[in-house]
Design a protein around this motif. Structure first.
Motif, PDB file in Angstrom:
ATOM      1  N   ARG A 151     147.751  24.542  41.482  1.00  0.00           N
ATOM      2  CA  ARG A 151     146.335  24.263  42.061  1.00  0.00           C
ATOM      3  C   ARG A 151     148.090  24.675  43.480  1.00  0.00           C
ATOM      4  O   ARG A 151     147.917  24.702  44.259  1.00  0.00           O
ATOM      5  N   GLY A 152     149.330  23.889  42.902  1.00  0.00           N
ATOM      6  CA  GLY A 152     150.206  23.805  43.907  1.00  0.00           C
ATOM      7  C   GLY A 152     150.659  25.451  44.129  1.00  0.00           C
ATOM      8  O   GLY A 152     151.142  26.010  45.641  1.00  0.00           O
ATOM      9  N   LEU A 153     151.267  25.631  43.446  1.00  0.00           N
ATOM     10  CA  LEU A 153     151.694  27.296  43.701  1.00  0.00           C
ATOM     11  C   LEU A 153     150.783  28.066  43.773  1.00  0.00           C
ATOM     12  O   LEU A 153     151.099  29.187  44.760  1.00  0.00           O
ATOM     13  N   LEU A 154     149.728  28.159  43.085  1.00  0.00           N
ATOM     14  CA  LEU A 154     148.622  29.221  44.362  1.00  0.00           C
ATOM     15  C   LEU A 154     148.171  28.720  45.750  1.00  0.00           C
ATOM     16  O   LEU A 154     148.368  29.529  45.900  1.00  0.00           O
ATOM     17  N   ALA A 155     148.550  27.415  46.333  1.00  0.00           N
ATOM     18  CA  ALA A 155     148.655  26.997  47.689  1.00  0.00           C
ATOM     19  C   ALA A 155     149.743  27.800  47.762  1.00  0.00           C
ATOM     20  O   ALA A 155     149.109  28.565  49.400  1.00  0.00           O
ATOM     21  N   VAL A 156     150.778  27.854  48.058  1.00  0.00           N
ATOM     22  CA  VAL A 156     151.612  28.683  47.998  1.00  0.00           C
ATOM     23  C   VAL A 156     151.682  29.442  47.871  1.00  0.00           C
ATOM     24  O   VAL A 156     152.455  30.899  49.559  1.00  0.00           O
ATOM     25  N   MET A 157     150.995  30.422  46.727  1.00  0.00           N
ATOM     26  CA  MET A 157     151.500  31.746  47.055  1.00  0.00           C
ATOM     27  C   MET A 157     150.353  32.355  48.102  1.00  0.00           C
ATOM     28  O   MET A 157     150.535  33.462  48.856  1.00  0.00           O
ATOM     29  N   GLY A 158     148.810  31.459  47.948  1.00  0.00           N
ATOM     30  CA  GLY A 158     148.178  32.246  49.158  1.00  0.00           C
ATOM     31  C   GLY A 158     148.530  31.629  50.548  1.00  0.00           C
ATOM     32  O   GLY A 158     148.515  32.975  51.066  1.00  0.00           O
ATOM     33  N   MET A 159     149.115  30.962  51.102  1.00  0.00           N
ATOM     34  CA  MET A 159     150.234  31.033  52.475  1.00  0.00           C
ATOM     35  C   MET A 159     151.014  31.634  52.357  1.00  0.00           C
ATOM     36  O   MET A 159     151.390  32.813  53.135  1.00  0.00           O
TER      37      MET A 159
END
Length: 78
Positions: free
Chosen positions: A46-54
């Motif tokens: 979830r953390g990686l997806l949030a960073v990748m989303g940003m």
């Protein structure tokens, strides 16, 4: 429902992980390892997806700005 799903997936993941790492463990330990791994893996993902989303938003914004600058230059240089 998600707790039951987590237990089922965690148990399967624990079974696979103990077999891949060649660890002999009882059923409870295997399930505990799998459930804890599912929690940690889920949080990291979830953390990686949030960073990748940003990051994807930033890339999209830059590309959009470049496109608008290009269009603006084409219109003003007539």
């Amino acid at each position: 429902m998600s707790v039951i799903f987590l237990i089922i997936i965690g148990a399967a993941a624990g079974f696979l992980a103990t077999r891949l790492m060649r660890i002999e463990a009882d059923i409870i330990t295997t399930m505990a390892i799998g459930i804890a791994g599912a929690l940690v893996g889920g949080l990291v993902l979830r953390g990686l997806l949030a960073v990748m989303g940003m990051l994807a938003g930033l890339v999209g914004a830059v590309l959009g700005a470049i496109a608008l600058i290009w269009i603006w230059q084409k219109i003003t240089n007539r």
